[in-house]
Write an enzyme that holds these catalytic residues in place. Structure first.
Site, PDB file in Angstrom:
ATOM      1  N   ASP A   1     -13.253   5.084   1.110  1.00 45.79           N
ATOM      2  CA  ASP A   1     -11.813   5.084   1.368  1.00 45.79           C
ATOM      3  C   ASP A   1     -11.251   6.496   1.321  1.00 45.79           C
ATOM      4  O   ASP A   1     -11.016   7.044   0.250  1.00 45.79           O
ATOM      5  CB  ASP A   1     -11.136   4.186   0.316  1.00 45.79           C
ATOM      6  CG  ASP A   1      -9.613   4.141   0.466  1.00 45.79           C
ATOM      7  OD1 ASP A   1      -9.071   4.812   1.371  1.00 45.79           O
ATOM      8  OD2 ASP A   1      -8.965   3.435  -0.328  1.00 45.79           O
TER       9      ASP A   1
ATOM     10  N   ASP B   1       0.878  -1.169   0.000  1.00 47.68           N
ATOM     11  CA  ASP B   1       0.000   0.000   0.000  1.00 47.68           C
ATOM     12  C   ASP B   1       0.915   1.219   0.000  1.00 47.68           C
ATOM     13  O   ASP B   1       1.533   1.538   1.014  1.00 47.68           O
ATOM     14  CB  ASP B   1      -0.894  -0.040   1.250  1.00 47.68           C
ATOM     15  CG  ASP B   1      -1.791   1.194   1.359  1.00 47.68           C
ATOM     16  OD1 ASP B   1      -1.691   2.083   0.488  1.00 47.68           O
ATOM     17  OD2 ASP B   1      -2.589   1.257   2.312  1.00 47.68           O
TER      18      ASP B   1
ATOM     19  N   GLU C   1      -7.367   0.491  -4.518  1.00 46.60           N
ATOM     20  CA  GLU C   1      -7.376   0.408  -3.054  1.00 46.60           C
ATOM     21  C   GLU C   1      -8.715  -0.073  -2.473  1.00 46.60           C
ATOM     22  O   GLU C   1      -8.716  -0.979  -1.633  1.00 46.60           O
ATOM     23  CB  GLU C   1      -6.940   1.751  -2.454  1.00 46.60           C
ATOM     24  CG  GLU C   1      -5.436   1.958  -2.642  1.00 46.60           C
ATOM     25  CD  GLU C   1      -4.988   3.419  -2.522  1.00 46.60           C
ATOM     26  OE1 GLU C   1      -5.811   4.267  -2.114  1.00 46.60           O
ATOM     27  OE2 GLU C   1      -3.823   3.700  -2.842  1.00 46.60           O
TER      28      GLU C   1
ATOM     29  N   LYS D   1       2.700  11.383  -3.271  1.00 46.43           N
ATOM     30  CA  LYS D   1       1.655  10.741  -4.076  1.00 46.43           C
ATOM     31  C   LYS D   1       0.772  11.779  -4.767  1.00 46.43           C
ATOM     32  O   LYS D   1       0.225  11.529  -5.838  1.00 46.43           O
ATOM     33  CB  LYS D   1       0.810   9.856  -3.163  1.00 46.43           C
ATOM     34  CG  LYS D   1      -0.123   8.893  -3.877  1.00 46.43           C
ATOM     35  CD  LYS D   1      -0.727   7.937  -2.866  1.00 46.43           C
ATOM     36  CE  LYS D   1      -1.740   6.994  -3.477  1.00 46.43           C
ATOM     37  NZ  LYS D   1      -2.297   6.084  -2.442  1.00 46.43           N
TER      38      LYS D   1
END
Lengths: 620, 170
Positions: A206, A25, A184, A87
């Site tokens: 999420d 992850d 994800e 990210k």
């Protein structure tokens, strides 16, 4: 039976050899790695017992890098060279780089993707991410005691093509073989679904550090089918921190802060936010310019009202996904919460109110994605147990379109189409003797090209010169199981394969990635050779094993001559594999691959023909 | 690559059980999906992607009745050229205009839009029954083609209503 001899003395691999594979992850705030050992998924800790690796990379003068907790500690003392939340910059160009990141770092606009200026020069977000992945790879190899066959890396479902490609490039730079890019929320559903043997329609909410995803999945008889996905790839826990930081600064009535104090303020805001998960109020130490702090009291109510707008922003994609899936709130069996930011009580309350039921939070929201990825990696690596028969059908999150006259978009693949998916489109020339044309591919839901994200411009060259409208060029847009686009073109009337030059609007070119790989080993040529050799050996091993398995199952599909050709190629690769020259191994791999291409196609034909006959029907 | 019906081992008919299609689709994907071949050779991975793409395309086309009818007609040599061939009966054209007006009037009114959507769905149901008869029993290609064109209009109208409802949602 020459074929059977192949898997005899000395050469055979154990029939149920466990191949080492991990799920990673790669998060905005934290990253972690998990694997399946003894049939159970587990997160792998570092040597101090910590599982979460802060996604922070610090570049030091002299070229060394520090990753994780130690880097995080230097955030306020060396803010420009300590990169957090990278990210948010993955696959981002100069125009769409996150404004928060722009304020925090010295960003340089470069072709394809922004670069971050550091003490050792400009670094691309791909390289920064690769540093994080390298640490996790080393952690996994050390704790599992061997080379990894591959990894599943998770990405936000709402990541577009450029962001996905950037993630895959980062893994390549880190020396990881990417088995799959996994969305994800889908990873979280796997972690939950397999645990509970659930059936029905589930929603995954999420909210990570920098991205928000919402997916609706149907789980039935071992099939995970994503029905719709939506989200906001620039909305996450970071945004809550920033709002709170801004408010704290105003309350403390301080002068404008410098870069270092600003970062200290942000991390204090994060700490306060986390404390408010359990406490009704918290005292924050707000840094002042030139040192010193001023204390400010924050209550949960204040934090809630400050950030209510962000919570509401999360509900828009939720409604959109429900509409796309033609579902009502009542159709949803349960909602799963994923991501550290879903710990915020007012966010949980909003989700509960919207869905009319308390969400699932049984699995630690920080770990659930890595666990799901590890389970998927284990299966993809070929470690599937006989009773483990599940299938994942995921979708493309954003529509794919082409630019037409007047800057309009013609959609060719709609969002939420199950991947892999392809679309062929025919084009023609509009001038006599025209030998080239350009095609612009965009991703997004809006009608104007300028409102969508430009993915790539394709130049079709080598079209045979014909009168206007006579040439018919068939262009195939293929999206693979990683959600990545590739393009092929063919002129129909003459059968000439047109040359396709891909100019990605974002991302790094293959040459750039190759150069970065080389640069990484500048000081360690031996190291590079050793790694290349090891990688080729792993590849060779994998191919030999796969081919032998295929032969054991379907040797009858081959003529004697074909079988002998494959035989010879395997034998050659077995010999080459023992050598020390990675190029020799690579060449032998290519020979064997070529020798088995037809065989692979025939095997698949056979599998399809028998798909609905015999006992296999009962197993579904 | 096989035609869509053979791929799923289903009879080439308009009448099709959704559950049978779904089961067949899952069965085929279970054999060919790239996830089953992630650890195999590149050749096998490429073939798997092609087959899985084909299965997704076939499933998408057969799942939607109008797409399914178009596919059946194409296999019988009748292409629906929706853009150029708009010949429809006078009565249906009048009906179209009436619907368009109704959608315009209902704009901004969620319950009126939803009522209209239900009316459309009911009429579509009747047309689909007619289409099944025209394709499976009578093999009347011309009549089938006209029904398909009508249903395409209905689909478009329904997506306009959906868009109007989505705007109200936000």
């Amino acid at each position: 039976m020459a074929l059977l001899q192949l898997s005899e003395p000395g050469e055979s691999t154990a029939p149920h050899q466990h191949r080492l594979a991990v799920g990673i992850d790669l998060g905005t705030t934290n990253s972690l790695v998990a694997t399946v050992r003894h049939s159970l998924p587990e997160c792998l800790p570092d040597d101090t017992g910590r599982i979460l690796l802060p996604s922070v990379v610090r570049y030091l003068r002299g070229g060394a890098t520090v990753v994780g907790t130690e880097a995080l500690a230097a955030e306020s003392t060396d803010p420009r060279n300590t990169i957090a939340s990278v990210k948010r910059l993955m696959g981002r160009g100069p125009v769409d780089a996150d404004p928060g990141m722009r304020a925090r770092y010295d960003l340089v606009d470069a072709a394809g993707m922004v670069r971050i200026n550091t003490v050792i020069g400009p670094r691309s977000p791909v390289e920064v991410s690769a540093e994080i992945l390298k640490v996790l790879r080393a952690r996994a190899e050390e704790s599992l005691g061997g080379d990894l066959i591959g990894a599943v890396i998770t990405v936000p479902a709402y990541f577009d093509d450029a962001q996905r490609q950037a993630t895959k490039d980062a893994a390549r730079l880190a020396g990881l073989n990417v088995l799959r890019l996994l969305n994800e929320p889908t990873a979280a559903a796997i972690a939950y679904g397999l645990d509970e043997a659930a059936e029905g329609i589930y929603a995954v909410f999420d909210l990570g550090g920098g991205t928000f995803d919402f997916s609706i999945l149907r789980l039935s008889r071992g099939v995970f089918e994503v029905m719709a996905t939506s989200g906001d790839s620039a909305l996450g826990g970071d945004d809550f921190d920033e709002l709170l930081a801004h408010w704290l600064h105003k309350q403390a009535a301080g002068a404008d802060l410098d870069c270092g104090a600003n970062r200290a303020l942000l991390s204090e805001a994060r700490r306060a936010k986390e404390a408010l998960t359990t406490d009704a109020s918290v005292v924050a130490k707000v840094p002042q310019l030139g040192g010193g702090v001023r204390t400010v009291n924050v209550t949960a109510e204040v934090f809630q009202s400050l950030t209510q707008g962000l919570v509401e922003r999360c509900l828009q994609p939720v409604k959109k996904a429900l509409r796309d899936a033609v579902l009502k709130v009542a159709d949803i069996e349960a909602v799963v919460l994923v991501g550290g930011a879903t710990r915020m009580p007012h966010l949980r309350a909003a989700v509960k109110t919207f869905f009319g039921r308390a969400p699932f939070t049984d699995i630690d929201p920080d770990k659930v994605v890595a666990i799901g990825a590890a389970v998927q990696a284990n299966v993809l690596a070929g470690n599937r147990r006989a009773d483990e028969d599940w299938l994942l059908l995921d979708v493309i999150p954003l529509s794919l379109g082409l630019e037409t006259m007047g800057g309009l978009v013609e959609k060719i693949v709609p969002r939420n189409a199950t991947i892999p998916v392809a679309k062929a489109q025919e084009f023609t020339t509009f001038k006599d003797g025209q030998t080239a044309m350009s095609i612009h591919v965009v991703q997004g839901e809006r009608e104007l090209v300028s409102d969508c994200r430009s993915l790539a411009r394709f130049e079709l060259r080598g079209i045979p010169p014909l009168v206007a409208g006579a040439a018919r060029i068939r262009v195939t847009f293929q999206i693979d199981a990683d959600g990545l686009l590739s393009v092929a073109a063919r002129e129909q009337t003459t059968g000439i394969e047109a040359n396709v030059t891909v100019k990605p609007s974002y991302g790094l070119s293959d040459d750039e990635v190759a150069n970065m790989l080389k640069a990484g080993f500048e000081h360690a040529t031996d190291d590079m050779k050793a790694r290349a050799l090891r990688e080729q050996k792993v590849d060779a091993e994998r191919l030999i094993e796969a081919t032998r398995q295929a032969l054991a199952e379907d040797a009858d599909l081959l003529s004697l001559a074909e079988a002998q050709r494959i035989d010879t190629a395997i034998a050659a690769l077995v010999v080459a594999r023992e050598g020390v020259d990675h190029l020799v191994i690579k060449a032998a791999i290519e020979v064997l691959s070529a020798a088995t291409a037809d065989f692979a196609a025939r095997r698949m034909d056979k599998a399809i023909r028998t798909a609905l006959t015999g006992s296999r029907v009962d197993s579904l | 690559m096989q035609d869509y019906f053979s791929l799923f081992h289903l009879p080439e008919k308009f009448d099709l059980h959704r559950a049978a299609l779904e089961a067949a689709y899952r069965n085929v994907q279970a054999q060919v999906h790239p996830d089953r071949f992630a650890h195999r050779s590149e050749a096998e991975r490429r073939v798997a992607m092609q087959w899985a793409t084909h299965a997704n395309e076939a499933y998408r086309a057969l799942r939607n009745p109008v797409e399914r009818a178009r596919y059946l007609l194409a296999r019988r040599g009748m292409e629906i050229d929706a853009e150029r061939n708009t010949a429809m009966s006078h009565a249906f054209l009048m009906q179209q205009m009436a619907w368009r007006e109704a959608v315009e009037e209902a704009a901004g009114n969620a319950s009126a839009l939803q009522r209209l959507e239900q009316d459309l769905q009911r009429d579509e149901g009747v047309m689909l029954d007619d289409l099944q008869h025209a394709l499976d029993d009578a093999n009347d290609l011309a009549a089938s083609a006209e029904l398909v064109r009508r249903l395409m209009f209905m689909e478009k109208l329904r997506s306009e209503i959906d868009d109007a409802l989505a705007v109200l949602d936000n």
